[in-house]
Design an enzyme around this catalytic site. Structure first.
Site, PDB file in Angstrom:
ATOM      1  N   GLY A  57       0.825  -1.274  -0.155  1.00 54.88           N
ATOM      2  CA  GLY A  57      -0.377  -0.102   0.026  1.00 54.88           C
ATOM      3  C   GLY A  57       0.731   1.749   0.507  1.00 54.88           C
ATOM      4  O   GLY A  57       2.014   1.200  -0.183  1.00 54.88           O
ATOM      5  N   SER A  58       0.638   2.753   0.786  1.00 55.17           N
ATOM      6  CA  SER A  58       1.105   3.375   0.404  1.00 55.17           C
ATOM      7  C   SER A  58       1.719   3.577   1.568  1.00 55.17           C
ATOM      8  O   SER A  58       2.857   4.881   1.405  1.00 55.17           O
ATOM      9  CB  SER A  58      -0.395   4.681   0.553  1.00 55.17           C
ATOM     10  N   THR A  59       3.033   2.451   2.506  1.00 52.66           N
ATOM     11  CA  THR A  59       3.937   2.563   3.140  1.00 52.66           C
ATOM     12  C   THR A  59       5.129   2.897   2.136  1.00 52.66           C
ATOM     13  O   THR A  59       6.196   2.671   2.867  1.00 52.66           O
ATOM     14  CB  THR A  59       3.784   1.729   4.235  1.00 52.66           C
TER      15      THR A  59
ATOM     16  N   ASN B 109      -5.205   7.187   2.725  1.00 54.05           N
ATOM     17  CA  ASN B 109      -4.700   5.292   3.030  1.00 54.05           C
ATOM     18  C   ASN B 109      -2.934   5.306   3.401  1.00 54.05           C
ATOM     19  O   ASN B 109      -2.617   4.291   3.083  1.00 54.05           O
ATOM     20  CB  ASN B 109      -4.737   4.537   1.471  1.00 54.05           C
TER      21      ASN B 109
END
Length: 636
Positions: free
Chosen positions: A327-329, A636
Site C-alpha cells: 500500500g502507501s507505506t 491511505n
C-alpha cells in the site's frame, strides 16, 4: 494238541537288521552334528558382532551422555527458553527379548489411548542406530514411572531416564521468533553426526532454535559402565563428559515483545521493531501464536489437525513469511527513488484533479480522495498520501528503474542475517511477469506498483528493514535476532550486507523525513490523530492494502464486505526523527485503514521504547481508541 516248534534263529538276518539300524543311527548323528556345527558357524561367524556385543554388554556397556541444550535469553537477561527436568521412556531394541510383546506390555502399563498407542508404536518402529536408545515417550507422570519400576524385570532394554526437556514459559507470544525443538525424525537422523548427537532425541525445528542448532546443541559425551545379566548398572568404569550447548542472548526485548502481542489483541497481524543503527530486532510478533511446548513432547494428532485447519493460520509466521501489498507505506521509498533518478525535485508540484490518466487511455486511476488534493509537492504528497503524485512518478520512472531502486531498500529479497524461513516476497519486474505469465508488462501495472498494489508483495520484516535504511539515511545494517552466542558478540557489520544508498543531495533525506513527520504531526496528516500528545519527533507512513480489486467506479464500503475481504491496515514509523532509535512496521489484517488502526499500534511501540517507565502506553487505552474508530479511512 502239540504247539508248533519255534522258528530257528537266522544270524544273517539279524546282522542285516543291525547294520541298517547302525547306518540310520550314524546318519542321524551326522545330521545332528551338521546342524550343531552349522548353528555354531552361524552364531560364531555370521552373528559374531551381535552376540559378542551382547556378551560384552552383559558386563561392560558404553552409554551416550546427551549434552545440556543452551538457554535462550532476551537482551536484558530474561529467560525465554529453559530446560526443565523430566523423565523419558527409552528402548534399546537389540536388548528387548520380544520386541512386540514389550510394546504390548508398555501400552498396558502406560494406559495409552488409541491415538497415543498409534503414535507410540510409530516412534518405536522408527529407524535407529544399533544399540541407540529410541525415545518412546516424554514427560512421564509419577504413576507411569511407578508402574514401569515395578515391572522392570519384565522389560529388558527399557529405561526411564531423567533428562532435561525444553520448555518455553511464554510460548504463544514468542513462538514465531524462537521456534521450537522436536523429536529427531528419520530424515534428520540420516544426516546428523552420529557421535555428536548420540543419546540426543531433540533438534531445533524452526526459528532461533533451528538457525542456531549447532551452537545450542553442544557435544555428546560417553560413559562406560559395568552391568549385571539383567542390564542393571553396577559401577561406572569411565566417563567423557558432554560439552553443553552455548547460551544465546537475543536482541529481543521481552517487554516490547509482550506489548506488541497485547496490542494486536488476538487480531491477525504482525509487528516488527528494529534498532536502525545496529539492525537489532527488538520485537518480532505474529498473531495468532500457539503453544510450542506441545511440539517438544510430541503433539497429538487431534491438536495438530486443529492447528492446521484453523482459518486464522496460527502456525504461519506472518512477520517473516506473510506477503502483503505494501500500500502507501512505500511512498517514502518511491519519493527517494524519484529524487535519486532526477524524476522529481522536492519543489516540483503536480495538480491533482482526483485521478491520473495514461496518454491515449480513457481509464482513470483515482486518488483515494475522489475530488483530489489540488497542488501537491513532495512533502504534501506524503502527508496526505496522494495517489496521483505517485501514479505520475511511477509512470515517469517506469517499472525497470522502480524495480532496481526498490531492491536497493531490500524489497523482493531476504534481508535477515539469522532469520530462519524468511520469505523473499515479490518485487515485480518486466522479466518476472514474462517468466511467470508469458505476458508483457503493461503501463497500468506500473501505476499500481506506484501506490504499493498490484503484484508487489512485502513481508513485515522487509518493511521494518526498509524503514531502518531510510532512518539511517541510506546506511544498510542487516537485521539480526542474536546479540551474543556464548561469550561472543554477533557483529553489527555482517557478511553480504547490501551497499549503502547514496544521494546527490543529502538534504533530500530531510525533505522526505519532513513529509513523514507531517503524516503524524501535520494538520493534513493521514495519521494526525496518532500524533496527539507526542513528546518526540516521529516520522511515519500509513498504508491500506486491498484484499481484492475494485472496479473503476466502485467505492470501498467495509460494512458491506465480509470481515476477511476488508482491507489490511499498515503503518511504518521511526523515531526520534533526528536520532532514530526504533523503526517499526505494523500490519493488521482486514482492519481497514492504516491511519486509523495500525498507526496507533506503531505509536504505542515507539512510546514504550523511548519514554520513561511512568509514561509507558496503556494497552487498554489503545484498544479503546481503536474501537472508537469506525473503520473509515482518513487517508491511505
Amino acid at each position: 494238541m502239540r504247539e508248533p516248534p519255534d522258528k530257528l534263529k537266522s544270524p544273517e538276518q539279524e546282522l542285516r537288521i543291525f547294520r541298517v539300524r547302525s547306518l540310520v543311527a550314524a546318519l542321524v548323528v551326522v545330521a545332528l552334528t551338521g546342524l550343531l556345527m552349522g548353528r555354531l558357524v552361524y552364531l560364531q561367524v555370521v552373528q559374531h558382532e551381535v552376540y559378542s556385543t551382547r556378551s560384552e554388554n552383559n558386563r561392560v556397556r558404553v552409554e551416550p551422555l546427551p549434552p545440556t541444550r543452551g538457554l535462550i535469553y532476551d537482551r536484558n537477561g530474561v529467560l525465554l527458553a529453559e530446560n526443565r527436568p523430566t523423565y523419558n521412556l527409552t528402548l534399546v531394541r537389540e536388548r528387548a527379548d520380544d520386541f512386540a510383546a514389550t510394546l504390548d506390555l508398555l501400552e498396558a502399563l502406560l494406559a495409552l489411548s488409541g491415538d497415543e498407542a498409534k503414535a507410540f508404536r510409530a516412534r518405536a518402529s522408527q529407524p535407529q542406530r544399533p544399540f541407540e536408545p529410541a525415545l518412546l515417550m516424554s514427560d512421564l507422570n509419577e504413576q507411569q514411572i511407578a508402574r514401569l519400576a515395578i515391572n522392570r524385570h519384565r522389560l529388558p532394554g527399557v529405561e526411564v531416564e531423567a533428562q532435561l526437556l525444553r520448555y518455553y514459559p511464554d510460548a504463544p507470544m514468542l513462538v514465531h521468533a524462537l521456534g521450537y525443538v522436536g523429536r529427531i525424525n528419520t530424515d534428520e537422523l540420516k544426516s546428523l553426526d552420529a557421535g555428536r548427537y548420540a543419546g540426543t532425541h531433540f533438534i531445533g525445528k524452526t526459528g532461533v532454535e533451528r538457525f542456531y542448532e549447532d551452537a545450542l546443541h553442544g557435544q555428546s559425551g560417553l560413559r562406560q559402565v559395568e552391568t549385571n545379566a539383567r542390564g542393571r548398572v553396577l559401577s561406572e568404569l569411565g566417563r567423557t563428559n558432554p560439552v553443553p550447548g552455548k547460551d544465546i542472548t537475543l536482541t529481543l526485548d521481552k517487554e516490547l515483545q509482550s506489548l506488541a502481542f497485547d496490542l494486536l489483541d488476538g487480531r491477525r497481524g504482525a509487528i516488527v521493531a528494529m534498532a536502525p543503527a545496529t539492525g537489532e530486532i527488538l520485537a518480532l510478533v505474529s498473531v495468532p501464536g500457539y503453544d510450542s511446548n506441545q511440539f517438544v513432547t510430541g503433539i497429538d494428532i487431534g491438536s495438530y489437525r486443529a492447528l492446521q485447519q484453523d482459518l486464522d493460520l496460527p502456525l504461519f509466521n506472518r512477520a517473516i513469511r506473510g506477503q502483503y501489498p505494501p500500500g502507501s507505506t512505500i511512498k517514502p521509498f518511491l519519493a527517494m527513488a524519484g529524487l535519486a533518478e532526477g524524476a522529481i525535485t522536492p519543489e516540483k508540484t503536480i495538480n491533482d484533479p482526483g485521478y491520473f490518466q495514461l496518454p491515449n487511455d480513457s481509464r482513470r486511476y483515482r486518488n483515494w480522495l475522489r475530488w483530489g488534493h489540488g497542488r501537491v509537492d513532495l512533502e504534501r504528497s506524503l502527508a496526505v498520501s496522494n495517489n496521483t503524485y505517485y501514479y505520475t512518478l511511477a509512470h515517469e520512472l517506469g517499472i525497470d528503474r522502480l524495480h532496481e531502486r526498490m531492491r536497493d531498500f531490500g524489497f523482493g529479497k531476504r534481508v535477515g542475517h539469522d532469520i530462519f524461513g524468511e520469505s523473499n516476497a515479490l518485487m515485480p519486474s518486466r522479466e518476472w511477469k514474462r517468466d511467470r505469465f508469458g505476458q508483457p508488462w503493461y503501463p497500468g501495472e506500473t501505476l499500481s506498483v506506484g501506490i504499493g498494489q498490484g503484484y508487489w508483495q512485502v513481508t513485515p520484516l522487509q518493511l521494518a528493514t526498509a524503514t531502518s535504511v531510510l532512518a539511517n539515511r541510506g546506511e544498510w545494517v542487516k537485521p539480526r535476532i542474536a546479540r551474543r552466542i556464548g561469550e561472543e558478540d554477533v557483529p553489527v557489520d555482517l557478511p553480504d550486507t547490501p551497499p549503502d544508498l547514496e544521494l546527490a543531495n543529502e538534504a533530500w533525506w530531510d525533505r522526505v523525513f519532513a513529509g513523514m513527520e507531517k503524516v503524524i504531526s501535520g494538520s493534513e496528516g493521514t495519521a494526525r490523530r496518532t500524533g496527539v500528545g507526542l513528546e518526540y519527533r516521529m516520522g511515519g507512513k500509513s498504508g491500506t492494502a486491498q484484499v481484492f480489486s475494485l472496479g473503476q467506479d466502485q467505492r470501498y464500503d467495509a460494512d458491506e464486505l465480509a470481515e476477511r475481504l476488508r482491507d489490511h491496515a499498515l503503518f511504518i514509523a521511526f523515531a526520534p526523527l533526528d536520532d532514530p532509535q526504533i523503526a517499526v512496521s505494523v500490519i493488521v489484517e482486514n482492519a481497514g485503514g492504516g491511519s486509523t488502526h495500525a498507526a496507533h499500534l506503531a505509536r504505542a511501540m515507539t512510546d514504550a521504547w523511548l519514554l520513561d517507565e511512568d509514561e509507558q502506553p496503556d494497552v487498554e487505552e489503545v484498544r479503546e481508541t481503536l474501537e472508537s474508530n469506525d473503520g473509515s479511512v482518513a487517508g491511505n
